[in-house]
Design a protein around this motif. Structure first.
Motif, PDB file in Angstrom:
ATOM      1  N   ARG A  17       0.865  -1.180   0.000  1.00 46.39           N
ATOM      2  CA  ARG A  17       0.000   0.000   0.000  1.00 46.39           C
ATOM      3  C   ARG A  17       0.902   1.231   0.000  1.00 46.39           C
ATOM      4  NH1 ARG A  17      -4.338   0.567   4.639  1.00 46.39           N
ATOM      5  NH2 ARG A  17      -5.432  -0.943   3.312  1.00 46.39           N
ATOM      6  N   LYS A  20       1.847   7.475  -0.924  1.00 45.92           N
ATOM      7  CA  LYS A  20       1.316   8.564  -1.745  1.00 45.92           C
ATOM      8  C   LYS A  20       1.213   8.135  -3.197  1.00 45.92           C
ATOM      9  CE  LYS A  20       3.330  12.267   1.106  1.00 45.92           C
ATOM     10  NZ  LYS A  20       4.265  13.426   1.129  1.00 45.92           N
ATOM     11  N   PHE A  21       0.331   8.802  -3.921  1.00 44.52           N
ATOM     12  CA  PHE A  21       0.276   8.727  -5.375  1.00 44.52           C
ATOM     13  C   PHE A  21       0.783  10.057  -5.939  1.00 44.52           C
ATOM     14  CE2 PHE A  21      -3.097   5.531  -4.537  1.00 44.52           C
ATOM     15  CZ  PHE A  21      -2.589   4.494  -5.295  1.00 44.52           C
ATOM     16  N   TYR A 102      -2.377   8.389   0.093  1.00 44.28           N
ATOM     17  CA  TYR A 102      -3.196   7.257  -0.343  1.00 44.28           C
ATOM     18  C   TYR A 102      -4.645   7.376   0.139  1.00 44.28           C
ATOM     19  CZ  TYR A 102      -4.850   2.409  -0.600  1.00 44.28           C
ATOM     20  OH  TYR A 102      -5.587   1.284  -0.850  1.00 44.28           O
ATOM     21  N   LEU A 180       3.320   4.605  -9.479  1.00 46.34           N
ATOM     22  CA  LEU A 180       2.355   5.294  -8.606  1.00 46.34           C
ATOM     23  C   LEU A 180       1.894   6.597  -9.247  1.00 46.34           C
ATOM     24  CD1 LEU A 180       4.117   4.790  -5.152  1.00 46.34           C
ATOM     25  CD2 LEU A 180       2.284   3.425  -6.154  1.00 46.34           C
TER      26      LEU A 180
END
Length: 326
Positions: A17, A20-21, A102, A180
Motif C-alpha cells: 500500500r 502517496k500517489f 493514499y 504510482l
C-alpha cells in the motif's frame, strides 16, 4: 525453485500500500495553466449560480413544493460535486502539489463519483415528476408529495453511498508495487486501479457496474418516461396544449443532454482507446459544466422560478425604499 517462481510467491503474499500517489495531469500541452484558470472561473460561477438558486427556493415559500425539493437537491449536489473536485485540482496543479496521500486519494475518488451518481439519479427523479405531471395530471398532487420525494431522494443518497463506497473499498484490496503515477488530474477510478500489480478483475467488474448504475440505468429510465410522456401528449387534441406541456420538460431534457452525453461518450471511448489528455478534458468538463449550467437553465427556462426571482427582487427594492425613508 526458480527465481521467477520465488518472485511470484513474494508478489502474491506481499501487500503493498503506497504512502502517496503522484497526479501526472496533462502531458506535453503548453500553457496548460489557462485550463486551470478556466476551471477556477467555472467554479466561481457554479458557486454563485447554485447558491443563488438555493437561496431563491429557500426564501420563496411558494417554491416549497415536491418539484422544487428535487431542484434544491440537484443544486446542492452540483455545489458539493464541484467543491469536491475543482479546488483540489487547482491546489494540485497551480501550486504544484502533485503528491496525494493514499487515503486522501480514495476519499477524493469517493466524493467525486458519489456526487456524480447522485446527480444522475436526481435527473431520473425529475423525469418521474414530469411523467406524473403530464400522464396523471389529476392525481399529481396525491402521488408526488413531499414525503414521497423525500423518501426517493433519501434512497438515492443511500444507494450512491453504498455503490461508490464499495467501489472505493475495492481499491483498498489492491497492491501497488510498480508505478504510482496517476494519468489524470484527480484520483479517477480507472487510472488508479489499472496501476495495481495484482488481480484487478473485481475492479473492472465494478467499473462496469458503475457504468450501468450511474449512466445506463438512469438513461433507460429517463427514456422510458419520455416515451410514456410522448404517448400521453399524442392523445391531447389541442396542439397548443401539447406545446404547453412539452415546454415544462425542456429544462429537464437540456440538463439530461448536458450531463449524460459527454459522460457516455467518454466511457464508450475508453472501451477502445482514448488519449489521456482527451480523457482528462472530457472527464473534468463532464463533472463541472453541468453544475455550472443547471442553475442558469432552470432560472431562465422555468416560469415559476422567474416569477419568484422577480417577486424577491421587488420585495428587496421595497425594503430598501422603506429603509431610505426611515
Amino acid at each position: 525453485m526458480g527465481l521467477e517462481e520465488k518472485a511470484a510467491i513474494i508478489l502474491n503474499t506481499t501487500f503493498v500500500r503506497p504512502a502517496k500517489f503522484f497526479l501526472n495531469g496533462f502531458s506535453n500541452i503548453p500553457n496548460v495553466k489557462y485550463f486551470y484558470f478556466f476551471l477556477c472561473f467555472i467554479y466561481i460561477m457554479t458557486v454563485v449560480g447554485n447558491v443563488f438558486l438555493l437561496s431563491v427556493i429557500y426564501l420563496d415559500k411558494t417554491l416549497h413544493t415536491p418539484k422544487y425539493m428535487i431542484v434544491f437537491n440537484l443544486a446542492f449536489i452540483d455545489l458539493c460535486g464541484s467543491t469536491a473536485l475543482i479546488p483540489k485540482v487547482l491546489d494540485t496543479f497551480l501550486f504544484d502539489r502533485r503528491e496525494i496521500v493514499y487515503e486522501a486519494c480514495l476519499s477524493y475518488m469517493f466524493f467525486v463519483w458519489f456526487f456524480a451518481g447522485l446527480q444522475s439519479w436526481t435527473l431520473v427523479t425529475m423525469a418521474y415528476d414530469r411523467f406524473i405531471a403530464i400522464c396523471f395530471p389529476l392525481r399529481y398532487h396525491s402521488i408526488v408529495t413531499k414525503p414521497v420525494i423525500a423518501a426517493v431522494l433519501l434512497f438515492e443518497w443511500v444507494l450512491s453511498l453504498a455503490v461508490i463506497g464499495f467501489m472505493a473499498g475495492l481499491i483498498d484490496r489492491l497492491s501497488f508495487c510498480a508505478s504510482l503515477v496517476i494519468q489524470s488530474i484527480y484520483c479517477d477510478h480507472g487510472p488508479v486501479y489499472r496501476l495495481a500489480c495484482n488481480d484487478t478483475f473485481l475492479n473492472y467488474i465494478m467499473a462496469c457496474v458503475l457504468l450501468f448504475i450511474v449512466i445506463c440505468i438512469p438513461l433507460v429510465l429517463i427514456a422510458l418516461t419520455y416515451v410514456c410522456i410522448g404517448i400521453a401528449l399524442s392523445r391531447i387534441a389541442s396542439a397548443v396544449e401539447r406545446l404547453k406541456a412539452l415546454k415544462t420538460c425542456t429544462s429537464h431534457l437540456i440538463l439530461v443532454a448536458i450531463f449524460f452525453l459527454p459522460l457516455l461518450g467518454t466511457n464508450l471511448a475508453v472501451l477502445t482507446y482514448i488519449h489521456p489528455n482527451a480523457r482528462i478534458v472530457n472527464s473534468t468538463l463532464t463533472h463541472t459544466i453541468p453544475a455550472l449550467l443547471n442553475p442558469i437553465i432552470y432560472s431562465l427556462k422555468t416560469e415559476e422560478l422567474l416569477t419568484s426571482i422577480r417577486r424577491l427582487c421587488k420585495n428587496i427594492r421595497l425594503r430598501n425604499r422603506h429603509f431610505q425613508k426611515n
